[in-house]
Design an enzyme around this catalytic site. Structure first.
Site, PDB file in Angstrom:
ATOM      1  CG  ASP A  57      -0.100  -0.279   2.514  1.00  0.00           C
ATOM      2  OD1 ASP A  57       1.119  -0.011   2.510  1.00  0.00           O
ATOM      3  OD2 ASP A  57      -0.688  -0.761   3.501  1.00  0.00           O
ATOM      4  CD  GLU A  83       1.000  -6.469   3.087  1.00  0.00           C
ATOM      5  OE1 GLU A  83       0.958  -5.240   2.925  1.00  0.00           O
ATOM      6  OE2 GLU A  83       1.844  -7.019   3.811  1.00  0.00           O
ATOM      7  CD  GLU A  88       0.548   4.342   4.627  1.00  0.00           C
ATOM      8  OE1 GLU A  88      -0.371   5.002   5.182  1.00  0.00           O
ATOM      9  OE2 GLU A  88       1.742   4.655   4.724  1.00  0.00           O
ATOM     10  CG  HIS A 139       7.110   4.422   9.741  1.00  0.00           C
ATOM     11  ND1 HIS A 139       6.252   4.618   8.691  1.00  0.00           N
ATOM     12  CD2 HIS A 139       7.036   3.106  10.018  1.00  0.00           C
ATOM     13  CE1 HIS A 139       5.701   3.473   8.345  1.00  0.00           C
ATOM     14  NE2 HIS A 139       6.156   2.533   9.142  1.00  0.00           N
ATOM     15  NE  ARG A 180       3.484  11.318   3.949  1.00  0.00           N
ATOM     16  CZ  ARG A 180       4.596  10.818   3.415  1.00  0.00           C
ATOM     17  NH1 ARG A 180       4.959   9.586   3.661  1.00  0.00           N
ATOM     18  NH2 ARG A 180       5.359  11.571   2.640  1.00  0.00           N
ATOM     19  CG  HIS A 199      11.427   5.806   9.231  1.00  0.00           C
ATOM     20  ND1 HIS A 199      11.671   6.751   8.264  1.00  0.00           N
ATOM     21  CD2 HIS A 199      10.673   4.847   8.633  1.00  0.00           C
ATOM     22  CE1 HIS A 199      11.089   6.375   7.130  1.00  0.00           C
ATOM     23  NE2 HIS A 199      10.483   5.221   7.329  1.00  0.00           N
TER      24      HIS A 199
HETATM   25  C1  UD1 Z   1       6.831   5.016   3.394  1.00  0.00           C
HETATM   26  C2  UD1 Z   1       5.436   4.556   2.964  1.00  0.00           C
HETATM   27  C3  UD1 Z   1       4.743   3.839   4.113  1.00  0.00           C
HETATM   28  C4  UD1 Z   1       5.609   2.721   4.658  1.00  0.00           C
HETATM   29  C5  UD1 Z   1       6.979   3.262   5.006  1.00  0.00           C
HETATM   30  C6  UD1 Z   1       7.905   2.164   5.457  1.00  0.00           C
HETATM   31  C7  UD1 Z   1       4.175   5.964   1.401  1.00  0.00           C
HETATM   32  C8  UD1 Z   1       3.319   7.147   1.241  1.00  0.00           C
HETATM   33  N1  UD1 Z   1       4.626   5.733   2.633  1.00  0.00           N
HETATM   34  O1  UD1 Z   1       6.664   5.976   4.409  1.00  0.00           O
HETATM   35  O2  UD1 Z   1       3.514   3.301   3.652  1.00  0.00           O
HETATM   36  O3  UD1 Z   1       5.000   2.211   5.803  1.00  0.00           O
HETATM   37  O4  UD1 Z   1       7.556   3.890   3.852  1.00  0.00           O
HETATM   38  O5  UD1 Z   1       9.024   2.653   6.135  1.00  0.00           O
HETATM   39  O6  UD1 Z   1       4.435   5.273   0.452  1.00  0.00           O
HETATM   40  N2  UD1 Z   1      14.318   8.773   4.000  1.00  0.00           N
HETATM   41  C9  UD1 Z   1      15.667   8.725   3.763  1.00  0.00           C
HETATM   42  N3  UD1 Z   1      16.242   7.524   3.423  1.00  0.00           N
HETATM   43  C10 UD1 Z   1      15.537   6.382   3.336  1.00  0.00           C
HETATM   44  C11 UD1 Z   1      14.146   6.416   3.590  1.00  0.00           C
HETATM   45  C12 UD1 Z   1      13.548   7.626   3.912  1.00  0.00           C
HETATM   46  O7  UD1 Z   1      16.351   9.747   3.845  1.00  0.00           O
HETATM   47  O8  UD1 Z   1      16.120   5.320   3.041  1.00  0.00           O
HETATM   48  C13 UD1 Z   1      13.670  10.061   4.387  1.00  0.00           C
HETATM   49  C14 UD1 Z   1      13.572  11.067   3.244  1.00  0.00           C
HETATM   50  O9  UD1 Z   1      13.749  12.362   3.777  1.00  0.00           O
HETATM   51  C15 UD1 Z   1      12.130  10.905   2.774  1.00  0.00           C
HETATM   52  C16 UD1 Z   1      11.437  10.652   4.122  1.00  0.00           C
HETATM   53  O10 UD1 Z   1      12.346   9.816   4.834  1.00  0.00           O
HETATM   54  O11 UD1 Z   1      11.644  12.048   2.105  1.00  0.00           O
HETATM   55  C17 UD1 Z   1      10.071   9.999   4.045  1.00  0.00           C
HETATM   56  O12 UD1 Z   1      10.092   8.842   3.203  1.00  0.00           O
HETATM   57  P1  UD1 Z   1       8.698   8.362   2.511  1.00  0.00           P
HETATM   58  O13 UD1 Z   1       8.976   7.130   1.737  1.00  0.00           O
HETATM   59  O14 UD1 Z   1       8.065   9.493   1.820  1.00  0.00           O
HETATM   60  O15 UD1 Z   1       7.758   8.077   3.747  1.00  0.00           O
HETATM   61  P2  UD1 Z   1       7.813   6.952   4.864  1.00  0.00           P
HETATM   62  O16 UD1 Z   1       7.302   7.570   6.122  1.00  0.00           O
HETATM   63  O17 UD1 Z   1       9.132   6.307   4.853  1.00  0.00           O
HETATM   64  N1  UDP Z   2      12.783  -3.369  10.047  1.00  0.00           N
HETATM   65  C1  UDP Z   2      14.161  -3.498   9.804  1.00  0.00           C
HETATM   66  N2  UDP Z   2      15.021  -2.664  10.490  1.00  0.00           N
HETATM   67  C2  UDP Z   2      14.586  -1.736  11.385  1.00  0.00           C
HETATM   68  C3  UDP Z   2      13.183  -1.614  11.609  1.00  0.00           C
HETATM   69  C4  UDP Z   2      12.311  -2.444  10.918  1.00  0.00           C
HETATM   70  O1  UDP Z   2      14.592  -4.328   9.005  1.00  0.00           O
HETATM   71  O2  UDP Z   2      15.413  -1.021  11.967  1.00  0.00           O
HETATM   72  C5  UDP Z   2      11.846  -4.231   9.274  1.00  0.00           C
HETATM   73  C6  UDP Z   2      10.808  -4.965  10.082  1.00  0.00           C
HETATM   74  O3  UDP Z   2      11.302  -6.236  10.507  1.00  0.00           O
HETATM   75  C7  UDP Z   2       9.646  -5.093   9.108  1.00  0.00           C
HETATM   76  C8  UDP Z   2       9.796  -3.867   8.223  1.00  0.00           C
HETATM   77  O4  UDP Z   2      11.117  -3.369   8.443  1.00  0.00           O
HETATM   78  O5  UDP Z   2       9.776  -6.232   8.264  1.00  0.00           O
HETATM   79  C9  UDP Z   2       8.759  -2.844   8.584  1.00  0.00           C
HETATM   80  O6  UDP Z   2       9.061  -1.636   7.947  1.00  0.00           O
HETATM   81  P1  UDP Z   2       8.363  -0.285   8.354  1.00  0.00           P
HETATM   82  O7  UDP Z   2       7.944  -0.327   9.776  1.00  0.00           O
HETATM   83  O8  UDP Z   2       9.303   0.800   7.924  1.00  0.00           O
HETATM   84  O9  UDP Z   2       7.111  -0.218   7.377  1.00  0.00           O
HETATM   85  P2  UDP Z   2       5.602  -0.789   7.455  1.00  0.00           P
HETATM   86  O10 UDP Z   2       5.667  -2.254   7.669  1.00  0.00           O
HETATM   87  O11 UDP Z   2       4.915  -0.040   8.546  1.00  0.00           O
HETATM   88  O12 UDP Z   2       5.041  -0.420   6.129  1.00  0.00           O
END
Ligand code: UD1
Ligand code: UDP
Length: 376
Positions: free
Chosen positions: A92, A114, A128, A205, A207, A238
């Site tokens: 999602d 999923e 999501e 994490h 939103r 995160h």
């Molecule tokens: C995203 C997904 C969420 C998922 C989550 C898993 C969307 C809208 N959201 O949210 O569904 O649960 O990933 O973690 O698709 N950033 C980095 N490096 C990284 C990752 C993130 O710098 O490797 C920072 C960046 O500033 C980026 C911000 O995190 O702009 C947010 O990342 P984003 O993918 O937009 O949102 P998540 O909260 O990670």
């Molecule tokens: N995870 C990881 N390292 C971390 C935190 C989480 O590998 O430091 C893994 C966790 O085991 C799970 C996945 O990341 O499989 C969950 O990711 P996240 O919580 O970012 O996203 P969501 O599942 O909420 O979309």
């Protein structure tokens, strides 16, 4: 063509990529959007996946619309050249919905892994819940992890013949990874592992929790750290700077709080297997921790993953500071309560979801017969 962009999609897609690569029926073209960067690359490295295409769309503090438009634009050009017979998207995230739309517009069948999770609230989790509903409208094959998710799809008039219950591939990834009990890179965590101390493992994490709610989570953790000096709180933070700015200030100077960078999946699953209580707003962690028999307090008011709530291993507690402090205290200090939640349950899968997934795709493409669904 599996397409993914974030950490959880990578973890859940990895078993499918491995199964596709070892099958004689398929050529597998791995495409990543790079919605995440470090957190995505970390997973691909662990599973030995080298993407064939990388759109590298990430921006610091990116917007949903930038993820959507850059993904569609990048895939538009890629589909022209690669001409995949089917596209696989997971879950999602905005990457997954953008990829589904881009494929649909090209007339390419969309396989949704999923499928069918529903919280029932379009705004929570945001975005999501909307993302997964949009993908359900345009997918050709809906791979539901559980019979509950299948029922959700049927209630929205998705034809039963297009739904296969596979189990969740996260359990395939978890079982293969946790068994390795990898060493921790951070010496503090290795020392903690052999200390026998109780661990509260925290991830956050979402939103819709960013801002005030997340600042409250930080304050709650600080109070728990003060009240329980023998407890060690581990928070793999995160990468999102918005999350860090909200949660971390309250934890500065607390000697029993360890804040780390995102842990490699092997290290995270080992910590999950060692901890006493999990406090999280993550989707994937809600699926993994019950499988390891860990009580989970979910900092949300609803969930699209009701199975472990019904099994008694997960409790929804929201983000109220007082409630977080009280629920953690109860799990730490009321043995009967803790025992009642610490049941190892596996409603989400049996480790064979990837096998069922590629069999279902083979059936969609007319290559093989349909196989039996997963049942918990
Ligand atoms: C995203 C997904 C969420 C998922 C989550 C898993 C969307 C809208 N959201 O949210 O569904 O649960 O990933 O973690 O698709 N950033 C980095 N490096 C990284 C990752 C993130 O710098 O490797 C920072 C960046 O500033 C980026 C911000 O995190 O702009 C947010 O990342 P984003 O993918 O937009 O949102 P998540 O909260 O990670
Ligand atoms: N995870 C990881 N390292 C971390 C935190 C989480 O590998 O430091 C893994 C966790 O085991 C799970 C996945 O990341 O499989 C969950 O990711 P996240 O919580 O970012 O996203 P969501 O599942 O909420 O979309």
């Amino acid at each position: 063509m599996p397409i993914y962009g974030t950490r959880p999609e990578a973890i859940k897609m990895a078993p499918i990529v491995a199964a596709l690569k070892s099958s004689e029926h398929f050529e597998c073209i791995v495409t990543v959007t790079g919605q995440h960067r470090a957190m995505l690359d970390q997973v691909n490295e662990l599973f030995g996946i080298v993407p064939d295409h990388d759109l590298n769309i990430i921006q610091q503090r990116q917007t949903l619309n930038s993820i959507m438009t850059k993904t569609i634009d990048g895939l538009d050009q890629l589909f022209e050249a690669a001409k995949p017979d089917a596209v696989i998207v997971q879950g999602d995230t905005t990457t997954s919905t953008a990829a589904a739309i881009a494929a649909f517009y090209h007339g390419i069948p969309v396989v949704h892994v999923e499928a069918g999770l529903r919280s029932g609230n379009l705004f929570s989790p945001f975005p999501e819940e909307a993302n997964r509903k949009i993908t359900s409208q345009i997918a050709s094959l809906h791979l539901a992890p559980t019979s509950t998710s299948k029922a959700n799809l049927m209630a929205e008039n998705v034809p039963e013949k297009d739904i296969v219950v596979t189990g969740n591939t996260v359990i395939d990834a978890l079982l293969a990874t946790v068994a390795k009990q990898v060493p921790f890179t951070d010496p503090q965590l290795e020392e903690l592992a052999s200390s026998g101390k109780r661990i509260l493992l925290v991830t956050t994490h979402r939103r819709e929790n960013q801002g005030d709610a997340m600042r409250g989570v930080g304050r709650a953790l600080a109070r728990i750290a003060d009240a329980e000096p023998e407890l060690i709180i581990v928070l793999p933070a995160h990468k999102n700077p918005v999350v860090r700015e909200a949660v971390l200030p309250a934890l500065e100077g607390k000697s029993n709080v360890i804040v780390t960078e995102p842990l490699a999946y092997g290290e995270f699953t080992r910590l999950l297997s060692l901890c006493h209580v999990v406090l999280t707003d993550s989707g994937g962690v809600q699926e993994e921790a019950p499988s390891l028999g860990k009580p989970v307090l979910v900092m949300r008011d609803n969930t699209e993953r009701p199975e472990a709530v019904h099994a008694g291993t997960v409790t929804l507690i929201g983000t109220d500071e007082e409630r977080i402090v009280n629920e953690v205290d109860r799990l730490l200090n009321d043995q009967a309560h803790s025992d009642s939640m610490a049941n190892a349950v596996n409603p989400y899968g049996d480790g064979l979801a990837a096998k069922r997934t590629i069999a279902a795709i083979g059936h969609l493409l007319g290559l093989e017969d349909r196989i039996a669904d997963f049942s918990a």
